[in-house]
Scaffold this active site. Structure first.
Site: not given
Ligand code: MV4
Length: 502
Positions: A165, A295, A292, A200
Site C-alpha cells: 500500500g 506468516v 519468502r 493500473e
Molecule cells: C489494487 C486494488 C484495486 N485495484 N490494485 C493494496 C496493497 C497492494 N498490495 C495492492 N493493493 C490493492 N491494489 C488495483 N488495480 C486494491 C488494493 C487493495 C487491497 C489489495 C489486497 C488486499 C487488501 C487490499 C485493501 C485495499 C486495497
C-alpha cells in the site's frame, strides 16, 4: 548436506523453523538482540549468538553481524524467516559469496519480483494475467492524463518499488490525476529512494487470493493451492483461510497454473507466493510475488499436509521435490488468526508489556505458533504480533466453531490483545457465509466495534458496589450495636437510575 542452520529472525517464525530443524536432525543457531536475551527462540535453538542492540537496524538487519554469527557457529545455511532480511537481494547474494546456503530465492528472482514494473513485464511475457495498465514508469504528466482518460477512471497510481500500500493512490476524478501522481512519486522516493510510478485500472472491492508455490533447482515447480486473505486492516492480514470460500475447481486450476508459470518466469527456487486480486466474477490478476515463507503458511501446511520449511530446506540442499502436482490435494479446511499485542478497541494501539498469565489453547485440530510465555516482557522494538492460532477441521463451519472454541480458551492477562476482536469477526454473517472481500472490516464495523457495556456488566458492577457498601455497614454495625443489622441491597444498586459510577 545442510547440518546446521542459522535462523536470522526472532519470535514465532524463528521457533517455527527451529522445530523443523530438530525433526530433520539439523542443528539450529539462534541470533538475538539486546532486547531478546530472554526470548524463547534463544532457548529452543542449539546455540545462540548476540548480534547487537535492540533496534532491528542495529541487529536483525545488519548483514555483517548475521554472517559473522553464521561463521562463528559453523552454520552451513541461513533461514531468513519473513520480514527483516528475507527479501533482501544483497543478503541472498552475500550468503552465496560467503559459501553459506541462503534458504530462499536468488538475488535475481528477488529483484525482478521486487520491482513491480519489471514483474508486470515478466508476467505479461509468461501469459500471466496482470491488472490492465501500463508497464513503463510515468515520465510525462500530460501523457499520463491522456492514457488514464483513454483507460477510463477510476485508476490506481502505484509505486514500482512499493508493496503493502505504500506509494499507492486511488484516482476517481480527472483533476486528481496530477496531484496523485506527484504525491505518489514523492512518497515512493521517500520510502524506497525510487520514484517510479505506473498506472493500473482500479478493481473495485477485490478479493486477495494468493497461491503457494514451491520450486526446486531442477526445473520442477508445483502449487499448493490458494489462501484467502481478504480480511485485512490497513494492508495487514488479520484472518487467512484455505480453501477460499469463493473458489471453484476450474478457477483454482487456472490460477494454480498461472502461479506456477509466474514462478518459472523468474527461474524461481524455494517457497514463494503469487498474490492475485480477484473480482466478484472471479476474474483474477497478478498483483505481486512474495519471495519468502509467509506468516500465513501454516493454513496451507494443515490442508495440504506438507511441511513448507522442510521443503525449503530440501530444495536448498539441491534435492528434487518429492511430490508432483497430481500428488497434492486439499483435505478439510484451515483458518489462521493473527494475535497482536494491541488494544483493538482503542484504535488498535500497540500494547506491549509483560504477560502476567497465559493459557494456550490446545485440543483436537488446534495449532498455536507463538513465542511469548507467562512472565515474558514483549519488547517495543518489533512487530506486535505475538502468535498465530491455526485450526484444522473437516469442513469450514466446523473450522469456524473450532477457532471460536480455541479463542475462548486462550487467556492472556497483563497486556491487551486482539483476541476479542478476532472472536467478533468469526460471528459476522458475511464471514460465516464466506461472502467477504478486502472491504470486509470497514463494511462490518457495526459487528466489530467493541460491545456496549451490557446489562450483565452493569449488574456485576452493582453487585460489587453493593457488597462493598454492605461490608462498610457491617463494620459500622460492629461498633454500634444499636443499629439495625445491615442488609445487602445490591438489587437497589442495580436499578438503572442508581447506576454506580466509579
Ligand atoms: C489494487 C486494488 C484495486 N485495484 N490494485 C493494496 C496493497 C497492494 N498490495 C495492492 N493493493 C490493492 N491494489 C488495483 N488495480 C486494491 C488494493 C487493495 C487491497 C489489495 C489486497 C488486499 C487488501 C487490499 C485493501 C485495499 C486495497
Amino acid at each position: 548436506m545442510i547440518k546446521k542452520i542459522l535462523v536470522a529472525n526472532r519470535g514465532e517464525i524463528a521457533i517455527r523453523v527451529i522445530r523443523t530443524c530438530r525433526e530433520m536432525g539439523i542443528k539450529s543457531v539462534a541470533v538475538y538482540s539486546e532486547a531478546d536475551r530472554a526470548s524463547l527462540h534463544v532457548r529452543f535453538a542449539d546455540e545462540a549468538y548476540y548480534i547487537g542492540p535492540a533496534p532491528s537496524n542495529e541487529s536483525y538487519l545488519v548483514i555483517d553481524n548475521i554472517i559473522d554469527a553464521a561463521k562463528k557457529s559453523g552454520a552451513d545455511a541461513i533461514h531468513p524467516g519473513y520480514g527483516f532480511l528475507s527479501e533482501n537481494a544483497e543478503f541472498s547474494e552475500r550468503c552465496e559469496k560467503e559459501g553459506i546456503i541462503f534458504i530462499g530465492p536468488s538475488a535475481y528472482a528477488i529483484n525482478t519480483m521486487g520491482d513491480k514494473i519489471t514483474a508486470r513485464k515478466k508476467m505479461q511475457s509468461a501469459n500471466v494475467p496482470v491488472v490492465p495498465g501500463t508497464t513503463e514508469p510515468i515520465t510525462d504528466l500530460d501523457k499520463a492524463v491522456e492514457i488514464i482518460n483513454e483507460m477510463g477512471l477510476p485508476v490506481m497510481i502505484k509505486a514500482s518499488a512499493g508493496g503493502g500500500g505504500k506509494g499507492m493512490r486511488l484516482v476517481t476524478k480527472e483533476e486528481e490525476i496530477v496531484p496523485a501522481v506527484t504525491s505518489a512519486k514523492s512518497e515512493a522516493f521517500a520510502a524506497f529512494s525510487n520514484d517510479e510510478v505506473y498506472i493500473e485500472k482500479y478493481i473495485n472491492s477485490p478479493h486477495h487470493i494468493e497461491f503457494q508455490i514451491v520450486a526446486d533447482k531442477h526445473g520442477n515447480c508445483v502449487h499448493l493451492f490458494e489462501r484467502e486473505c481478504s480480511v485485512q486492516r490497513r494492508h495487514q492480514k488479520v484472518v487467512e483461510e484455505t480453501p477460499s470460500p469463493i473458489m471453484t475447481e476450474k478457477v483454482r486450476d487456472d490460477m494454480g497454473e498461472h502461479a506456477v508459470a509466474a514462478a518459472m518466469a523468474v527461474n524461481y527456487s524455494g517457497a514463494g507466493t503469487i498474490e492475485f486480486i480477484v473480482d466478484d466474477e472471479l476474474n483474477y490478476y497478478f498483483l505481486e510475488m512474495n519471495t519468502r515463507l509467509q506468516v500465513e503458511h501454516p493454513v496451507t501446511e494443515m490442508v495440504v499436509g506438507v511441511d513448507l520449511v522442510k521443503t525449503q530446506i530440501n530444495i536448498a540442499n539441491g534435492e528434487e521435490l518429492d511430490f508432483k502436482q497430481e500428488d497434492l490435494k486439499q483435505t478439510g479446511h484451515a483458518i489462521e488468526v493473527r494475535i497482536y499485542a494491541e488494544d483493538s478497541d482503542n484504535n488498535f494501539m500497540p500494547n506491549p508489556g509483560t504477560i502476567e498469565h497465559m493459557t494456550e489453547p490446545l485440543g483436537l485440530g488446534v495449532r498455536h505458533d507463538g513465542y511469548v510465555y507467562t512472565g515474558y516482557e514483549i519488547p517495543i522494538y518489533y512487530d506486535p504480533m505475538i502468535s498465530k492460532l491455526i485450526v484444522w477441521a473437516p469442513t469450514r463451519p466446523e473450522a469456524i466453531e473450532r477457532m471460536k472454541r480455541a479463542l475462548y480458551t486462550y487467556k492472556i492477562t497483563g497486556i491487551k490483545t486482539s483476541i476479542p476482536f478476532l472472536y467478533r469477526i468469526l460471528d459476522v454473517p458475511d464471514f460465516i457465509n464466506g461472502r467477504y472481500n478486502t472491504h470486509f472490516i470497514q463494511d462490518n464495523e457495526k459487528y466489530l466495534l467493541p460491545p456496549k457495556k451490557d446489562s450483565q456488566q452493569e449488574e456485576d458492577l452493582s453487585a460489587i458496589a453493593a457488597f462493598v457498601n454492605y461490608l462498610a455497614n457491617l463494620d459500622n454495625h460492629n461498633e454500634n450495636h444499636n443499629c439495625k443489622p445491615p442488609v445487602n441491597n445490591w438489587k437497589i444498586f442495580g436499578r438503572k437510575k442508581n447506576v454506580i459510577r466509579l
